[in-house]
Design an enzyme around this catalytic site. Structure first.
Site, PDB file in Angstrom:
ATOM      1  N   LYS A 142       0.818  -1.213   0.000  1.00 28.48           N
ATOM      2  CA  LYS A 142       0.000   0.000   0.000  1.00 28.48           C
ATOM      3  C   LYS A 142       0.855   1.267   0.000  1.00 28.48           C
ATOM      4  O   LYS A 142       0.405   2.315  -0.448  1.00 28.48           O
ATOM      5  CB  LYS A 142      -0.992  -0.035   1.148  1.00 28.48           C
ATOM      6  CG  LYS A 142      -2.038  -1.130   0.923  1.00 28.48           C
ATOM      7  CD  LYS A 142      -3.201  -1.066   1.865  1.00 28.48           C
ATOM      8  CE  LYS A 142      -4.277  -2.060   1.467  1.00 28.48           C
ATOM      9  NZ  LYS A 142      -3.867  -3.476   1.625  1.00 28.48           N
TER      10      LYS A 142
HETATM   11  C1  LIG Z   1      -4.464  -4.564   1.029  1.00 23.00           C
HETATM   12  C2  LIG Z   1      -3.667  -5.804   0.894  1.00 23.00           C
HETATM   13  C3  LIG Z   1      -4.003  -6.815  -0.032  1.00 23.00           C
HETATM   14  C4  LIG Z   1      -5.232  -6.741  -0.922  1.00 23.00           C
HETATM   15  O1  LIG Z   1      -5.134  -5.744  -1.894  1.00 23.00           O
HETATM   16  P1  LIG Z   1      -6.419  -5.254  -2.715  1.00 23.00           P
HETATM   17  O2  LIG Z   1      -5.971  -4.080  -3.487  1.00 23.00           O
HETATM   18  O3  LIG Z   1      -7.446  -4.904  -1.670  1.00 23.00           O
HETATM   19  O4  LIG Z   1      -6.872  -6.388  -3.555  1.00 23.00           O
HETATM   20  C5  LIG Z   1      -3.175  -7.922  -0.144  1.00 23.00           C
HETATM   21  N1  LIG Z   1      -2.084  -8.058   0.656  1.00 23.00           N
HETATM   22  C6  LIG Z   1      -1.737  -7.133   1.565  1.00 23.00           C
HETATM   23  C7  LIG Z   1      -0.545  -7.360   2.416  1.00 23.00           C
HETATM   24  C8  LIG Z   1      -2.501  -5.960   1.725  1.00 23.00           C
HETATM   25  O5  LIG Z   1      -2.150  -5.041   2.640  1.00 23.00           O
END
Ligand SMILES: *Cc1c(COP(=O)(O)O)cnc(C)c1O
Length: 491
Positions: free
Chosen positions: A129
């Site tokens: 993120k």
């Molecule tokens: C948010 C997240 C996901 C999922 O991502 P999306 O964009 O919601 O599909 C997968 N792995 C981790 C570690 C995350 O923080």
């Protein structure tokens, strides 16, 4: 470049095309839809060739300028240069170059196919993120300064999103972050990551309750429209268009790193929850990037896998939503999925709106083409490259062990879901790139269960649990929450 809502009727679409800067600070469109570009910018072979030599920051600039056409080039170049640096993405593993930002590592290259890991978790909070959120922090600061405005981000987190938002917004002029989390319910590591921030524009609020109580408070406060306007309340949730588009960049980067010329294709497997990350892959493919398959990997919360296997989209009730050891994928519905459905039904906004109204009334829709279904577009899913698979707690443990034994690295639980599913979709001659969405240190409990030893902690994270913590504890009381925000925004 203009943006339209996935639910805009032809009349309102003509009236309301938005520019990038207009939707930068927005969440949902006013009609409840999600923003998408009117058309996808196309990338030529000559451009791809030229991009092979670029740094990550330069590549990000080249891609973003196709979408953010209302931001002057020089400003955009400065923003991407400031964001994608080896100092920000410094947590690369031994053997990986931090300057690559999203380094690739070949795990195996056998008869079944080539398996490659793309590290997206080298930013400040050790999860992917940061890739988008760090840019968002700089874009917000830039846009707010331009308009001499301010913004108070108000959200709830059970872990990754809140910390990524706080590390992106800390110290940014014009921005404050009010982040709710369930008191004593996050892991010690996640709590320390957030609460050890001492920046005066970051407000950590531990709510005496569970995550849903936090979420309900956000809904209640944001639902008071006059309060929201007066205190300039905004969000940074996963439907934000700028977040999606920032993620498009690393698909290009992964492709360019794994190939030597543009006649080659690659596939990606993406650990998926809200469909934000893989939606960016879909956009890269629509721009002309030679992607063969886009494989969505889910955990036990298999809303997306079910759709791609059957054509039925069925959101889950709270009681059917599992708390798993890959918790950032524990979703009951996939909030970005509407962006793909809009495409799948031929960009028909009225149809899209009707299907998602049905999600609200009936809990889902059915595009399988079977008796009584809502359409038959599921048969087109393969044309968009989509495939899927599912992984369970036992699969995660086994995959973490295998990867440790075979390649000597420790992967996190979400990435383990990705590798498990990727192995089911390997094809000779088409490298399969698995996106590593977090580092193992964040989910140490499961690593300990799988390997019998702790995950390695990147330098600088040793002993963060012992740092002084700055947070307030509050009861789930909406009026008290509003008073707290009002007191600290001074508006
Ligand atoms: C948010 C997240 C996901 C999922 O991502 P999306 O964009 O919601 O599909 C997968 N792995 C981790 C570690 C995350 O923080």
């Amino acid at each position: 470049m203009h943006y339209v809502s996935t639910r805009a009727t032809s009349a309102s679409a003509a009236r309301n095309p938005q520019r990038f800067s207009d939707i930068l600070l927005a969440g949902l469109a006013p009609d409840g839809g999600l923003y998408l570009p009117e058309t996808y910018p196309q990338v030529s072979g000559a451009e791809l060739d030229a991009w092979r030599k670029l740094s990550y920051a330069e590549l990000a600039y080249e891609i973003l300028r196709k979408f953010a056409t209302d931001i002057p080039d020089a400003d955009l170049r400065a923003l991407t240069a400031k964001t994608y640096t080896p100092e920000v993405y410094r947590n690369a593993r031994a053997g990986e170059a931090a300057a690559d930002i999203t380094p690739l590592r070949v795990l195996e290259d056998g008869a079944a196919g080539k398996l490659v890991l793309q590290a997206l978790s080298n930013g400040p909070t050790l999860a992917f993120k940061d890739m988008a959120m760090q840019l968002l922090g700089n874009l917000f600061e830039y846009a707010l300064a331009k308009n001499n405005d301010e913004l108070n981000i108000f959200g709830a987190t059970s872990g990754d999103t809140g910390s990524a938002a706080e590390y992106a917004m800390r110290g940014k002029r014009g921005v404050r972050v009010f982040m709710l989390s369930p008191h004593k319910k996050m892991s010690a590591f996640q709590t320390a990551q957030m609460f050890s921030l001492q920046d005066p524009n970051i407000f950590n609020i531990a709510v005496e309750g569970v995550f849903d109580d936090c979420q309900d408070m956000v809904k209640a406060v944001s639902g008071d429209l006059s309060f929201k306007a007066r205190h300039k309340i905004g969000t940074v949730n996963s439907i934000n268009w700028a977040r999606v588009v920032a993620q498009v960049v690393y698909y290009f980067r992964g492709y360019l790193g794994a190939t030597t010329d543009n006649s080659q294709k690659v596939s990606f497997t993406v650990p998926s929850g809200n469909f934000g990350n893989i939606c960016a892959g879909h956009i890269a493919r629509m721009m002309g990037l030679p992607i063969d398959k886009l494989v969505a990997a889910t955990n036990e919360n298999d809303v997306l896998d079910e759709f791609f296997r059957t054509g039925r989209y069925r959101v889950r009730k709270a009681a059917e939503t599992f708390h798993t050891s890959s918790p950032s994928m524990d979703i009951s519905k996939a909030s970005n999925f509407e962006r793909f459905v809009y495409e799948l039904v031929g960009r028909d906004a009225e149809r899209t709106h009707a299907l998602f109204r049905k999600v609200d009334t009936d809990g889902g829709f059915d595009l399988s083409g079977g008796p009584g279904s809502d359409g038959d577009e599921w048969k087109l899913v393969g044309q968009y490259g989509f495939a899927s698979g599912k992984s369970t707690h036992a699969d995660r443990l086994a995959t973490i062990r295998d990867v440790f034994d075979d390649y000597g690295i420790t992967i996190d639980t979400h990435t383990a879901d990705g590798i498990k599913v990727a192995r089911e979709h390997l094809a000779p001659g088409v490298p399969m790139i698995v996106l590593e969405t977090a580092l193992a240190a964040k989910f140490n409990e499961t690593i300990l269960e799988a390997l019998g030893e702790d995950a390695e902690r990147p330098a600088g994270f040793e002993g963060i649990e012992a740092l002084p913590q700055r947070f307030v504890v509050m009861r789930p009381d909406v009026e008290a929450m509003k008073a707290y925000i009002a007191q600290h925004t001074g508006l």
